[in-house]
Design an enzyme around this catalytic site. Structure first.
Site, mmCIF file in Angstrom:
data_model
loop_
_atom_site.group_PDB
_atom_site.id
_atom_site.type_symbol
_atom_site.label_atom_id
_atom_site.label_comp_id
_atom_site.label_asym_id
_atom_site.label_seq_id
_atom_site.Cartn_x
_atom_site.Cartn_y
_atom_site.Cartn_z
ATOM 1 C CG ASP A 68 31.192 -31.602 -15.051
ATOM 2 O OD1 ASP A 68 31.661 -32.153 -14.037
ATOM 3 O OD2 ASP A 68 30.326 -32.129 -15.770
ATOM 4 N N GLY A 69 33.161 -27.350 -15.121
ATOM 5 C CA GLY A 69 34.028 -26.346 -15.724
ATOM 6 C C GLY A 69 35.316 -26.175 -14.943
ATOM 7 C CG ASN A 137 33.840 -31.460 -21.991
ATOM 8 O OD1 ASN A 137 34.118 -32.606 -21.683
ATOM 9 N ND2 ASN A 137 32.864 -30.799 -21.405
ATOM 10 C CG ASP A 138 33.229 -28.876 -26.410
ATOM 11 O OD1 ASP A 138 33.714 -27.780 -26.072
ATOM 12 O OD2 ASP A 138 32.148 -29.299 -25.967
ATOM 13 N NE ARG A 165 28.814 -22.289 -47.722
ATOM 14 C CZ ARG A 165 28.815 -22.676 -48.996
ATOM 15 N NH1 ARG A 165 27.681 -22.978 -49.590
ATOM 16 N NH2 ARG A 165 29.957 -22.773 -49.660
ATOM 17 C CG ASP A 167 24.018 -20.836 -37.638
ATOM 18 O OD1 ASP A 167 24.355 -20.287 -38.700
ATOM 19 O OD2 ASP A 167 22.880 -20.746 -37.163
ATOM 20 C CB ALA A 179 29.538 -30.892 -23.461
ATOM 21 C CE1 TYR A 180 27.155 -25.701 -29.566
ATOM 22 C CE2 TYR A 180 29.261 -24.679 -29.085
ATOM 23 C CZ TYR A 180 28.050 -24.662 -29.739
ATOM 24 O OH TYR A 180 27.738 -23.605 -30.555
#
Length: 304
Positions: A68-69, A137-138, A165, A167, A179-180
């Site tokens: 996919d990448g 994707n993102d 606020r 991470d 995905a992510y």
């Protein structure tokens, strides 16, 4: 459509020589020229090395060899002039790619002759100062260890929406929602939906839930003085960092990518299985529906 020039996009690290040279040999037998980026010229013989810009503007279709990448990279490559992109699965899970190397001899004639359907994909257009990026994707903003966290305000169409606020903060397309964004707790969104998903990871205050906004919305993320210096990732690839005071603007480009589907129904069934591996549970009878017909018949005969 009848393709006269096909571009090869190769996995950046893995050896894909065998499949690439099979594709080049087949294309030449059918009078089709194969282009490859000059940086990859030494990885495959018989292809014409050209600049990245020339490859993107001269090809009639793209054959992506990898996972996919690699497929995302191929889509980004031709986002200014979308042409059909067919993915050959040489990676891991593979939601975008459809065919395997064993399918190549039947897939290539269909790519060249235009015997396929197209699955449209939207992309994020990202403006970061003078920089312009495209993500299928993102977009992710993530903290560097020991250098502060994400502290950013969100505005939508010029109106203040709140602050984050956390991470990491992920802005995803519907296709990229698996995905992510999904790993950060965001929803799975059908690729047919016209929208944007904004998902905070490990939120400490501010907006703590995922947001689903309209595809026509224009987002702006402004880093406050309290923010750390953040890593910017576009489809998982690192870009220049952002610092307090910086702004990122995100909008959606509909139909920025044209993914080749040779058997859309089969691909959809396979994707459901892969999604089940991402903890989207299916009932046993639903899993049985995804099996090949001959296997289902054997199981039904056994059960009866």
């Amino acid at each position: 459509m009848h393709a006269s020039r096909i571009a090869l996009v190769l996995h950046p690290r893995n050896d894909v020589t065998d499949v690439a040279e099979r594709a080049v040999a087949f294309a030449h037998e059918h009078g089709v020229e194969v282009l490859v980026r000059a940086a990859d010229a030494g990885r495959v013989s018989g292809a014409v090395p050209v600049s990245t810009d020339e490859l993107a503007t001269e090809c009639d279709g793209v054959l992506s060899l990898g996972g996919d990448g690699t497929m995302l990279g191929a889509l980004r490559l031709v986002a200014e002039r979308p042409v059909p992109v067919l993915g050959v699965h040489l990676g891991n899970l593979g939601f975008l790619v459809e065919v395997t190397p064993a399918d190549l001899d039947t897939a290539l004639p269909r790519l060249i002759s235009g015997d396929f359907t197209e699955e449209p994909h939207s992309a994020l257009r990202i403006v970061q100062g003078e920089r312009r990026s495209v993500a299928f994707n993102d977009l992710a903003l993530a903290r560097h260890p020991g250098r502060g966290t994400v502290d950013a305000t969100l505005s939508v169409n010029g109106l203040s929406f709140g602050y984050y606020r956390c991470d990491a903060l992920v802005v995803a397309t519907p296709a990229g929602s698996s995905a992510y964004s999904y790993a950060a707790g965001g929803p799975l969104v059908s690729p047919s939906v016209d929208g944007i998903v904004v998902t905070p990871s490990a939120p400490m205050s501010g907006i703590s839930r995922p947001l689903v906004l309209a595809g026509a919305d224009v987002l702006a993320l402004d880093l406050t003085p309290r923010s750390g210096t953040l890593a910017v990732e576009v489809d998982g690839i690192g870009r220049a960092d952002v610092a307090p005071g910086d702004r990122l603007q995100v909008s959606v480009q509909p139909d920025a990518g044209r993914v080749v589907r040779l058997d859309p129904d089969l691909h959809a069934r396979r994707s459901r299985v892969k999604l089940s591996l991402l903890d989207l549970p299916l009932l046993p009878e639903q899993l049985r529906e995804l099996l090949p017909e001959d296997v289902r018949e054997k199981l039904e005969a056994r059960d009866n």
